[in-house]
Write a protein that holds these residues in place. Structure first.
Motif, PDB file in Angstrom:
ATOM      1  N   THR A 131       9.868 -87.515   2.890  1.00 42.70           N
ATOM      2  CA  THR A 131      10.806 -87.074   1.848  1.00 42.70           C
ATOM      3  C   THR A 131      10.066 -86.804   0.543  1.00 42.70           C
ATOM      4  OG1 THR A 131      12.539 -88.428   2.869  1.00 42.70           O
ATOM      5  CG2 THR A 131      12.930 -87.676   0.608  1.00 42.70           C
ATOM      6  N   ASN A 163      17.024 -80.219   4.069  1.00 42.99           N
ATOM      7  CA  ASN A 163      17.802 -80.015   5.291  1.00 42.99           C
ATOM      8  C   ASN A 163      17.320 -78.804   6.083  1.00 42.99           C
ATOM      9  OD1 ASN A 163      18.637 -78.036   3.554  1.00 42.99           O
ATOM     10  ND2 ASN A 163      20.842 -78.410   3.816  1.00 42.99           N
ATOM     11  N   ASN A 197      17.799 -89.493  -0.891  1.00 41.88           N
ATOM     12  CA  ASN A 197      17.606 -88.269  -0.112  1.00 41.88           C
ATOM     13  C   ASN A 197      16.976 -88.485   1.259  1.00 41.88           C
ATOM     14  OD1 ASN A 197      18.456 -85.887  -1.832  1.00 41.88           O
ATOM     15  ND2 ASN A 197      17.095 -86.923  -3.268  1.00 41.88           N
ATOM     16  N   SER A 200      17.901 -90.106   3.884  1.00 41.16           N
ATOM     17  CA  SER A 200      18.781 -89.972   5.048  1.00 41.16           C
ATOM     18  C   SER A 200      18.918 -88.521   5.491  1.00 41.16           C
ATOM     19  CB  SER A 200      20.165 -90.557   4.743  1.00 41.16           C
ATOM     20  OG  SER A 200      20.106 -91.956   4.632  1.00 41.16           O
ATOM     21  N   THR A 201      18.924 -87.606   4.532  1.00 46.02           N
ATOM     22  CA  THR A 201      19.016 -86.181   4.867  1.00 46.02           C
ATOM     23  C   THR A 201      17.781 -85.731   5.636  1.00 46.02           C
ATOM     24  OG1 THR A 201      20.354 -85.717   2.912  1.00 46.02           O
ATOM     25  CG2 THR A 201      19.217 -83.853   3.909  1.00 46.02           C
ATOM     26  N   ALA A 261      17.504 -87.119   9.210  1.00 46.14           N
ATOM     27  CA  ALA A 261      18.449 -86.548  10.176  1.00 46.14           C
ATOM     28  C   ALA A 261      17.916 -85.281  10.841  1.00 46.14           C
ATOM     29  CB  ALA A 261      19.777 -86.238   9.484  1.00 46.14           C
ATOM     30  N   GLN A 262      16.797 -84.746  10.362  1.00 39.56           N
ATOM     31  CA  GLN A 262      16.253 -83.497  10.902  1.00 39.56           C
ATOM     32  C   GLN A 262      15.483 -83.769  12.193  1.00 39.56           C
ATOM     33  OE1 GLN A 262      17.512 -80.907   9.258  1.00 39.56           O
ATOM     34  NE2 GLN A 262      18.357 -82.512   7.939  1.00 39.56           N
ATOM     35  N   ARG A 278      24.994 -93.867   2.239  1.00 44.30           N
ATOM     36  CA  ARG A 278      23.842 -93.878   3.147  1.00 44.30           C
ATOM     37  C   ARG A 278      24.248 -94.424   4.511  1.00 44.30           C
ATOM     38  NH1 ARG A 278      17.705 -96.154   2.264  1.00 44.30           N
ATOM     39  NH2 ARG A 278      16.884 -95.163   4.118  1.00 44.30           N
ATOM     40  N   LYS A 321      25.927 -91.556   6.329  1.00 46.31           N
ATOM     41  CA  LYS A 321      24.965 -90.565   6.817  1.00 46.31           C
ATOM     42  C   LYS A 321      24.180 -91.088   8.006  1.00 46.31           C
ATOM     43  CE  LYS A 321      24.054 -88.052   2.486  1.00 46.31           C
ATOM     44  NZ  LYS A 321      23.003 -87.751   1.468  1.00 46.31           N
ATOM     45  N   ARG A 332      24.803 -89.268  11.845  1.00 50.84           N
ATOM     46  CA  ARG A 332      23.876 -88.170  12.131  1.00 50.84           C
ATOM     47  C   ARG A 332      23.829 -87.920  13.637  1.00 50.84           C
ATOM     48  NH1 ARG A 332      19.030 -91.929  10.208  1.00 50.84           N
ATOM     49  NH2 ARG A 332      18.522 -92.963  12.174  1.00 50.84           N
TER      50      ARG A 332
END
Length: 226
Positions: free
Chosen positions: A43, A54, A98, A100-101, A104-105, A180, A183, A187
């Motif tokens: 991140t 994302n 950020n 968690s975003t 998730a990828q 969080r 998320k 996910r």
């Protein structure tokens, strides 16, 4: 010689996973792998390089050149990304809010899961995260799922932030942790969920020593039967 176990410690943000995992690893003389720091490192680099958090394809390209290293020091484990000491930076609010975003990828989880499995291949490891017992080390001999109330977790983060001189209101931290949790648990790839064979430990009313003691009891029982 006693068998060297794989120990997976999962749970939501600020449930005490990293602190407990470090102490358990120290007691057992095992390797400690902070998977959360790995996702935070990715991140951090994405933000530094202005990569959309994302954008799975862009992150996949970035991951081709990333090197994450854990370096022991007298003040604890240091985290380096491409030669840069990011130990403090990856714990700042912009990363926390950020990660968690990014986590998730698909490209990120695939890459880091592979690295984590390689680190754990010979056992003798304590690894903490969100999906260790379900995805990264589904064959772990011991799986722990730590939980605590949102209020308690926010209070812990608040106290940590005070030490770091980060001024974030307690109520705001509660909202951030709730978001969080949402998320992480919703996910598509490797959501936060308790493994069927994991032991749940509620840390809300326990101090660190009590949590470590509970886990060590589980470990010792397992080693006796091995």
């Amino acid at each position: 010689m006693a068998k060297k176990l794989k120990i997976a410690i999962d749970g939501p943000a600020s449930a005490g996973k990293s602190t407990v995992a470090k102490l358990v690893a120290h007691k057992l003389k095992y390797i400690y792998c902070d998977t959360g720091a790995m996702y935070r490192a990715v991140t951090w680099l994405a933000i530094q390089q202005n990569v959309a958090l994302n954008d799975d394809l862009a992150l996949a390209e970035m991951l081709k050149t990333i090197e994450i290293k854990f370096v022991p020091s007298k003040n604890g484990q240091l985290v380096f990304v491409n030669g840069n000491d990011v130990t403090k930076e990856i714990r700042m609010p912009d990363i926390t809010n950020n990660v968690s975003t990014v986590a998730a990828q698909v490209s990120v989880r695939t890459k880091l899961t592979q690295q984590q499995q390689e680190i754990a291949v010979n056992g003798g490891i304590v690894m903490d995260g969100r999906d260790i017992g379900t995805t990264v080390l589904p064959d772990a001999e011991i799986k722990i799922f730590l939980v605590a109330s949102v209020k308690e977790r926010a209070l812990r983060r608040f106290k940590e932030n005070q030490i770091k001189k980060i001024a974030t209101p307690l109520r705001e931290l509660e909202r951030e942790i709730e978001e969080r949790d949402r998320k992480d648990s919703t996910r598509v790839v490797s959501p936060l969920v308790q493994a069927e064979d994991a032991t749940k430990v509620d840390t809300t009313s326990l101090n660190i020593e009590e949590v470590v003691s509970k886990i060590m009891e589980i470990v010792e029982n397992k080693l006796e039967k091995a």
